[in-house]
Design a protein around this motif. Structure first.
Motif, mmCIF file in Angstrom:
data_model
loop_
_atom_site.group_PDB
_atom_site.id
_atom_site.type_symbol
_atom_site.label_atom_id
_atom_site.label_comp_id
_atom_site.label_asym_id
_atom_site.label_seq_id
_atom_site.Cartn_x
_atom_site.Cartn_y
_atom_site.Cartn_z
ATOM 1 N N ASP A 66 -6.924 4.701 1.964
ATOM 2 C CA ASP A 66 -8.416 5.243 1.447
ATOM 3 C C ASP A 66 -8.162 6.889 2.336
ATOM 4 O OD1 ASP A 66 -9.393 3.467 0.642
ATOM 5 O OD2 ASP A 66 -10.200 2.407 2.491
ATOM 6 N N CYS A 67 -7.284 6.921 3.069
ATOM 7 C CA CYS A 67 -6.888 8.216 3.689
ATOM 8 C C CYS A 67 -6.649 9.318 2.650
ATOM 9 C CB CYS A 67 -6.359 8.281 5.079
ATOM 10 S SG CYS A 67 -4.570 7.914 4.910
ATOM 11 N N SER B 4 -9.651 13.400 -3.769
ATOM 12 C CA SER B 4 -10.903 13.800 -4.236
ATOM 13 C C SER B 4 -11.067 14.999 -4.002
ATOM 14 C CB SER B 4 -11.976 12.567 -3.710
ATOM 15 O OG SER B 4 -11.763 12.880 -2.168
ATOM 16 N N GLU B 5 -10.637 15.440 -2.925
ATOM 17 C CA GLU B 5 -10.804 17.104 -2.393
ATOM 18 C C GLU B 5 -10.189 17.913 -3.280
ATOM 19 O OE1 GLU B 5 -9.629 17.307 1.708
ATOM 20 O OE2 GLU B 5 -11.317 16.321 2.383
ATOM 21 N N GLU C 243 0.733 -1.220 -0.067
ATOM 22 C CA GLU C 243 -0.002 0.049 -0.101
ATOM 23 C C GLU C 243 0.774 1.317 -0.210
ATOM 24 O OE1 GLU C 243 -2.388 -0.185 3.553
ATOM 25 O OE2 GLU C 243 -0.514 0.221 4.791
ATOM 26 N N ILE C 244 0.271 2.360 -0.443
ATOM 27 C CA ILE C 244 1.008 3.642 -0.488
ATOM 28 C C ILE C 244 0.294 4.616 0.255
ATOM 29 C CG2 ILE C 244 1.781 5.367 -2.010
ATOM 30 C CD1 ILE C 244 1.682 3.114 -4.372
ATOM 31 N N HIS C 245 1.195 5.442 1.226
ATOM 32 C CA HIS C 245 0.683 6.678 1.890
ATOM 33 C C HIS C 245 1.400 7.790 1.223
ATOM 34 C CE1 HIS C 245 -1.644 4.797 4.879
ATOM 35 N NE2 HIS C 245 -0.993 3.733 4.696
ATOM 36 N N MET C 246 0.887 8.948 1.068
ATOM 37 C CA MET C 246 1.405 10.069 0.696
ATOM 38 C C MET C 246 1.923 10.842 1.944
ATOM 39 S SD MET C 246 -0.893 12.263 -2.177
ATOM 40 C CE MET C 246 -2.320 11.886 -1.136
ATOM 41 N N LYS C 247 3.309 11.604 1.894
ATOM 42 C CA LYS C 247 3.681 12.145 2.656
ATOM 43 C C LYS C 247 3.005 13.484 2.911
ATOM 44 C CE LYS C 247 8.438 10.115 2.631
ATOM 45 N NZ LYS C 247 9.871 10.850 2.716
ATOM 46 N N ASP D 134 -1.262 1.310 -9.880
ATOM 47 C CA ASP D 134 -2.645 1.450 -9.917
ATOM 48 C C ASP D 134 -2.968 2.283 -8.612
ATOM 49 O OD1 ASP D 134 -5.384 0.909 -9.457
ATOM 50 O OD2 ASP D 134 -5.103 -0.123 -11.530
ATOM 51 N N LEU D 135 -3.862 3.148 -8.917
ATOM 52 C CA LEU D 135 -4.535 3.988 -7.720
ATOM 53 C C LEU D 135 -5.164 3.052 -6.573
ATOM 54 C CD1 LEU D 135 -5.933 6.868 -9.472
ATOM 55 C CD2 LEU D 135 -3.963 6.892 -8.177
ATOM 56 N N LYS D 136 -5.345 1.846 -6.855
ATOM 57 C CA LYS D 136 -6.153 1.129 -5.905
ATOM 58 C C LYS D 136 -4.986 0.920 -4.708
ATOM 59 C CE LYS D 136 -4.815 -3.467 -7.966
ATOM 60 N NZ LYS D 136 -5.202 -4.515 -8.663
ATOM 61 N N PHE D 137 -3.707 0.979 -4.870
ATOM 62 C CA PHE D 137 -2.850 0.762 -3.837
ATOM 63 C C PHE D 137 -2.862 2.007 -2.782
ATOM 64 C CE2 PHE D 137 -1.115 -2.053 -7.246
ATOM 65 C CZ PHE D 137 -1.367 -3.210 -6.605
ATOM 66 N N LEU D 138 -3.424 3.078 -3.272
ATOM 67 C CA LEU D 138 -3.477 4.248 -2.683
ATOM 68 C C LEU D 138 -4.291 4.122 -1.207
ATOM 69 C CD1 LEU D 138 -2.007 7.129 -2.445
ATOM 70 C CD2 LEU D 138 -3.922 7.968 -3.496
#
Length: 487
Positions: free
Chosen positions: A123-124, A130-131, A95-99, A117-121
């Motif tokens: 949910d938070c 999306s915002e 999974e991936i988290h943005m800093k 793929d964006l599915k690994f991003l």
């Protein structure tokens, strides 16, 4: 190139298994070492393709990277190293988290470049993405509205152009000085009408009709008629010039406008024609009830007040907090009213006749209003009352902070979006000016032909050295945008 000594044959190590292959990736000056067994978990990604591209020759290699050092087996990429450090987590953690501090849109573009793929991003992080997309769409919508206002379509007939001019004149005060004057006049008419409605209820200013009933002073009635005439003309002009009349008629603020106008005409019809169909007393009661509906016109102020609009939006976004507040109060009202009724039954002069009647006491106590019409007389009843208003203060205070945060967040967001829209227009003017200079040197005739179509915006907008650009307004896909430097 194959015979160049600087580039040894890349097919010499083809027999080596991809799972044991080791590559070095240099992204923006940051070197990372990867092994094939990790990268091949996701074979469709760009890094996994690097492991398998060595057998395809240099054409295959340079289609995936910006540069390559065959001696070190090092691939070079001119990309964001901070985003890359987050993206490679997918090979180790799945999974991936943005800093914090990385723009979501830019991070999405980086993921697309590395073919992850964006599915690994997580949910938070998808929520932030999306915002940011919603903000971009809102900015693009505002810019497009401004461009539509500045542009004049020569193919439109005279009525269409007149309709667009009336719409801008009535709906957009910032479009011109006369439109701003109309907005101020509309605001003053709303205030005058509201003041007349209040002053008309003062007994000393009322007059007696032949039947002995009190009625508003004729002067105030004339002022009221003039205000209604203005509101009617304003609504009709806006309805006629509206691009989408169905949406206009069903809009909440326009329904408020109708409710502010309609009672006057219904009362007028009942006064002149209703006496023939029903008794005079019934007509007067109906007219009085309709005149009370004039209070709806005070909501017309929301059309001219950004503060009221922000408050309305904050309340809409705070339904969950408001629901919790009502639930807390409802539980407390039921509990403390039942306790109060039970504890006060032993007193001979009790004011708590029933539990439903005690609801009123619990409401005014928990909200710290305390009219004093119902109060406990026993010691236990007073203790119950003390606990009830303490619990009421806590229940009311808890959801207030999120509601205030929603208000401040939306207000600041609107200011940021407005500023961003202006920057987009300034950048479009800058690009137009640069394109004009380049076309003047190379193809002056083509510029004259094409410049007529875009001259409406370049003649009205200021020039600014902004790095802002919204790719939603362009058919081409741009990766290096203002959002690269979002804070």
């Amino acid at each position: 190139m194959a015979g160049d000594s600087r580039f040894p044959d890349v097919n010499t190590d083809v027999s080596e298994k991809n799972e044991e292959a080791e590559i070095v990736v240099n992204v923006g000056g940051v070197r990372q070492v990867f092994y094939g067994d990790n990268l091949n978990q996701y074979p469709e990604t760009r890094l996994a393709e690097l492991v398998n591209c060595l057998s395809g020759g240099y054409d295959s290699i340079f289609s995936l990277c910006d540069d390559y050092d065959p001696g070190k087996r090092e691939f070079y990429f001119d990309r964001d190293p901070d985003a890359f450090k987050c993206i490679i987590d997918v090979y180790y953690f799945g999974e991936i988290h943005m800093k914090k501090g990385i723009c979501p849109i830019c991070f999405k573009n980086e993921m697309e470049f590395w073919k992850v793929d964006l599915k690994f991003l997580d949910d938070c992080c998808k929520t932030h993405l999306s915002e940011k997309k919603e903000e971009l769409e809102e900015i693009a919508r505002r810019v497009q509205l401004i461009l539509d206002d500045l542009g004049v379509d020569a193919s439109e007939n005279r009525w269409k152009r007149c309709q667009k001019y009336i719409w801008k004149f009535m709906e957009k005060p910032e479009s011109s000085y006369p439109a701003r004057v109309i907005a101020v006049l509309s605001f003053l008419f709303i205030l005058i009408s509201s003041i007349v409605m209040c002053v008309g209820t003062i007994p000393d200013l009322q007059v007696i009709d032949p039947e002995g009933n009190r009625m508003e002073h004729p002067t105030l009635d004339s002022i009221e008629t003039a205000c209604i005439g203005w509101f009617t003309m304003e609504y009709v002009l806006r309805l006629i010039s509206s691009p989408n009349k169905l949406y206009f008629a069903l809009s909440f603020m326009n329904i408020v406008d109708v409710l502010a106008i309609l009672p006057f005409y219904v009362s007028l019809i009942l006064t002149h024609l209703g006496a023939k169909l029903m008794e005079l007393s019934n007509v007067q009661q109906a007219v009085q009830a309709l005149r009370i509906m004039r209070i709806a016109r005070i909501f017309k102020l929301a059309r001219h007040s950004s503060g009221l609009q922000t408050l309305t939006y904050a309340l809409k976004r705070s339904f969950k907090e408001l629901g919790l507040l009502l639930m807390y109060l409802a539980v407390g009202i039921f509990v403390f009213s039942a306790l109060g009724y039970t504890m006060e039954q032993s007193h001979p002069e009790t004011l708590f006749k029933s539990i439903p009647q005690s609801f009123w006491w619990a409401i005014i106590t928990m909200t710290t209003v305390g009219y004093g019409d119902i109060y406990p007389k026993t010691t236990l009843g007073k203790l119950n009352a003390a606990i009830s208003f303490l619990c009421g203060v806590i229940a009311i205070a808890l959801p207030i902070h999120p509601i205030i945060n929603n208000f401040v967040r939306y207000y600041n967001k609107q200011r940021v979006l407005e500023t961003a829209a202006k920057h987009e227009l300034e950048l479009m003017e800058l690009n137009s000016a640069e394109g004009k200079a380049a076309s003047t040197k190379s193809e002056p005739e083509d510029f004259v032909r094409e410049g007529k179509e875009g001259s409406f915006c370049s003649s009205r907008l200021k020039v600014s050295h902004s790095d802002t650009f919204i790719h939603l307004l362009s058919e081409q896909k741009h990766y290096r945008t203002r959002l690269q430097s979002c804070k």
